[in-house]
Scaffold this active site. Sequence first.
Site, PDB file in Angstrom:
ATOM      1  N   LYS A 133       0.967  -1.173  -0.052  1.00  0.00           N
ATOM      2  CA  LYS A 133       0.056  -0.181   0.105  1.00  0.00           C
ATOM      3  C   LYS A 133       0.679   1.230   0.055  1.00  0.00           C
ATOM      4  O   LYS A 133       2.122   1.239   0.191  1.00  0.00           O
ATOM      5  CB  LYS A 133      -0.809  -0.078   1.239  1.00  0.00           C
ATOM      6  CG  LYS A 133      -1.990  -1.247   1.232  1.00  0.00           C
ATOM      7  CD  LYS A 133      -2.909  -1.188   2.526  1.00  0.00           C
ATOM      8  CE  LYS A 133      -3.939  -2.127   2.178  1.00  0.00           C
ATOM      9  NZ  LYS A 133      -4.627  -2.375   3.504  1.00  0.00           N
ATOM     10  N   TYR A 147     -11.835  -2.220  -3.661  1.00  0.00           N
ATOM     11  CA  TYR A 147     -12.603  -2.397  -2.239  1.00  0.00           C
ATOM     12  C   TYR A 147     -14.396  -2.294  -2.321  1.00  0.00           C
ATOM     13  O   TYR A 147     -14.965  -1.809  -1.283  1.00  0.00           O
ATOM     14  CB  TYR A 147     -12.300  -1.104  -1.262  1.00  0.00           C
ATOM     15  CG  TYR A 147     -10.739  -1.530  -0.899  1.00  0.00           C
ATOM     16  CD1 TYR A 147     -10.605  -2.468   0.001  1.00  0.00           C
ATOM     17  CD2 TYR A 147      -9.804  -0.699  -1.028  1.00  0.00           C
ATOM     18  CE1 TYR A 147      -9.457  -2.943   0.548  1.00  0.00           C
ATOM     19  CE2 TYR A 147      -8.399  -0.751  -0.395  1.00  0.00           C
ATOM     20  CZ  TYR A 147      -8.180  -2.080   0.210  1.00  0.00           C
ATOM     21  OH  TYR A 147      -7.234  -2.165   0.893  1.00  0.00           O
ATOM     22  N   ASN A 199      -2.177  -0.121   7.390  1.00  0.00           N
ATOM     23  CA  ASN A 199      -1.463  -1.252   7.554  1.00  0.00           C
ATOM     24  C   ASN A 199      -0.508  -1.906   6.526  1.00  0.00           C
ATOM     25  O   ASN A 199      -0.400  -3.236   6.382  1.00  0.00           O
ATOM     26  CB  ASN A 199      -2.680  -2.283   8.184  1.00  0.00           C
ATOM     27  CG  ASN A 199      -3.754  -2.574   6.849  1.00  0.00           C
ATOM     28  OD1 ASN A 199      -3.582  -2.188   6.065  1.00  0.00           O
ATOM     29  ND2 ASN A 199      -4.697  -3.205   7.293  1.00  0.00           N
ATOM     30  N   HIS A 225      -1.803  -5.396   1.356  1.00  0.00           N
ATOM     31  CA  HIS A 225      -3.002  -5.884   1.141  1.00  0.00           C
ATOM     32  C   HIS A 225      -2.677  -7.388   0.720  1.00  0.00           C
ATOM     33  O   HIS A 225      -1.804  -7.657  -0.052  1.00  0.00           O
ATOM     34  CB  HIS A 225      -3.728  -5.310   0.063  1.00  0.00           C
ATOM     35  CG  HIS A 225      -4.954  -6.266  -0.491  1.00  0.00           C
ATOM     36  ND1 HIS A 225      -6.221  -6.065   0.155  1.00  0.00           N
ATOM     37  CD2 HIS A 225      -5.102  -7.000  -1.488  1.00  0.00           C
ATOM     38  CE1 HIS A 225      -7.231  -7.033  -0.444  1.00  0.00           C
ATOM     39  NE2 HIS A 225      -6.332  -7.607  -1.562  1.00  0.00           N
ATOM     40  N   GLU A 231      -9.600  -9.924  -7.766  1.00  0.00           N
ATOM     41  CA  GLU A 231      -8.554  -8.554  -7.641  1.00  0.00           C
ATOM     42  C   GLU A 231      -7.513  -8.816  -8.380  1.00  0.00           C
ATOM     43  O   GLU A 231      -7.031  -7.899  -9.099  1.00  0.00           O
ATOM     44  CB  GLU A 231      -7.906  -8.692  -6.181  1.00  0.00           C
ATOM     45  CG  GLU A 231      -9.022  -8.641  -5.038  1.00  0.00           C
ATOM     46  CD  GLU A 231      -8.813  -8.796  -3.783  1.00  0.00           C
ATOM     47  OE1 GLU A 231      -7.499  -9.362  -3.551  1.00  0.00           O
ATOM     48  OE2 GLU A 231      -9.383  -8.883  -2.808  1.00  0.00           O
TER      49      GLU A 231
HETATM   50  P1  DAT Z   1      -7.731  -6.834   5.319  1.00  0.00           P
HETATM   51  O1  DAT Z   1      -7.071  -5.561   4.672  1.00  0.00           O
HETATM   52  O2  DAT Z   1      -7.268  -7.339   6.488  1.00  0.00           O
HETATM   53  O3  DAT Z   1      -8.332  -7.896   4.236  1.00  0.00           O
HETATM   54  P2  DAT Z   1     -10.674  -5.653   5.366  1.00  0.00           P
HETATM   55  O4  DAT Z   1     -10.809  -6.184   3.881  1.00  0.00           O
HETATM   56  O5  DAT Z   1     -11.768  -5.984   6.478  1.00  0.00           O
HETATM   57  O6  DAT Z   1      -9.000  -6.241   5.861  1.00  0.00           O
HETATM   58  O7  DAT Z   1     -10.460  -4.197   5.300  1.00  0.00           O
HETATM   59  C1  DAT Z   1      -9.827  -3.275   4.019  1.00  0.00           C
HETATM   60  C2  DAT Z   1      -9.060  -2.200   4.826  1.00  0.00           C
HETATM   61  O8  DAT Z   1     -10.004  -1.256   5.387  1.00  0.00           O
HETATM   62  C3  DAT Z   1      -7.947  -2.847   5.901  1.00  0.00           C
HETATM   63  O9  DAT Z   1      -6.873  -3.244   5.423  1.00  0.00           O
HETATM   64  C4  DAT Z   1      -8.022  -1.523   6.843  1.00  0.00           C
HETATM   65  C5  DAT Z   1      -9.434  -0.861   6.414  1.00  0.00           C
HETATM   66  N1  DAT Z   1     -10.149  -1.181   7.560  1.00  0.00           N
HETATM   67  C6  DAT Z   1     -10.818  -2.448   7.882  1.00  0.00           C
HETATM   68  N2  DAT Z   1     -11.706  -2.253   8.911  1.00  0.00           N
HETATM   69  C7  DAT Z   1     -11.513  -1.203   9.166  1.00  0.00           C
HETATM   70  C8  DAT Z   1     -12.224  -0.251  10.316  1.00  0.00           C
HETATM   71  N3  DAT Z   1     -12.918  -0.782  11.383  1.00  0.00           N
HETATM   72  N4  DAT Z   1     -11.824   1.023  10.500  1.00  0.00           N
HETATM   73  C9  DAT Z   1     -10.976   1.755   9.549  1.00  0.00           C
HETATM   74  N5  DAT Z   1     -10.567   1.036   8.632  1.00  0.00           N
HETATM   75  C10 DAT Z   1     -10.616  -0.388   8.479  1.00  0.00           C
HETATM   76 MG    MG Z   2      -9.766  -7.774   2.632  1.00  0.00          MG
END
Ligand code: DAT
Ligand code: MG
Length: 149
Positions: free
Chosen positions: A9, A49, A112, A115, A126
């Site tokens: 990222k 997303y 974080n 991805h 994706e």
């Molecule tokens: P991942 O990246 O572990 O697959 P995800 O698909 O649930 O996680 O979410 C995509 C991204 O969105 C994640 O890397 C960080 C952000 N994100 C997820 N949950 C969040 C939250 N509750 N508040 C803020 N950002 C969040």
């Molecule tokens: Mg995800």
Amino acid sequence: MEQTFVMVKPDGVQRGLTGKIISTLEEKGYKLRAIKMLRLSEKMAGKHYAEHVEKSFYSSLLQYITSGPVVAMVWEGKNAVKGARTIIGKTNPLEADPGSIRGKYAIDLGRNVIHGSDSPESAQREIAIYFNPEELVDYSMANDKWIYE
Ligand code: DAT
Ligand code: MG
């Protein structure tokens, strides 16, 4: 063999973590099938997303992911989706295993670093956003027989 989509990222690129992330996946034994650096358009970020469109954090997520260049990759290996997610660590760096990429390099949920696809189906969806099928390079790795029994 399974494919997974992994992306460094914008924060990971800016912090100079791209090389370490590539090394980690290489050293594990996965095969790099495709790689490119790009800056996501709003449209691409929205596709990536799409599952989060209704979430409260969606607009800040899109702002962050389009804020600078990313490094998009396809990695291949046995159970590569789950294996890469383990190496990447839990979404919230606070809960991520300390040896994982997010555990080692990240603090905030919204920064974080990396991805990784969450299922083989997500991975194929994706990969198709970022790569044409002919961009996945087909080759064999000389050390595969030392990685797989
Ligand atoms: P991942 O990246 O572990 O697959 P995800 O698909 O649930 O996680 O979410 C995509 C991204 O969105 C994640 O890397 C960080 C952000 N994100 C997820 N949950 C969040 C939250 N509750 N508040 C803020 N950002 C969040
Ligand atoms: Mg995800």
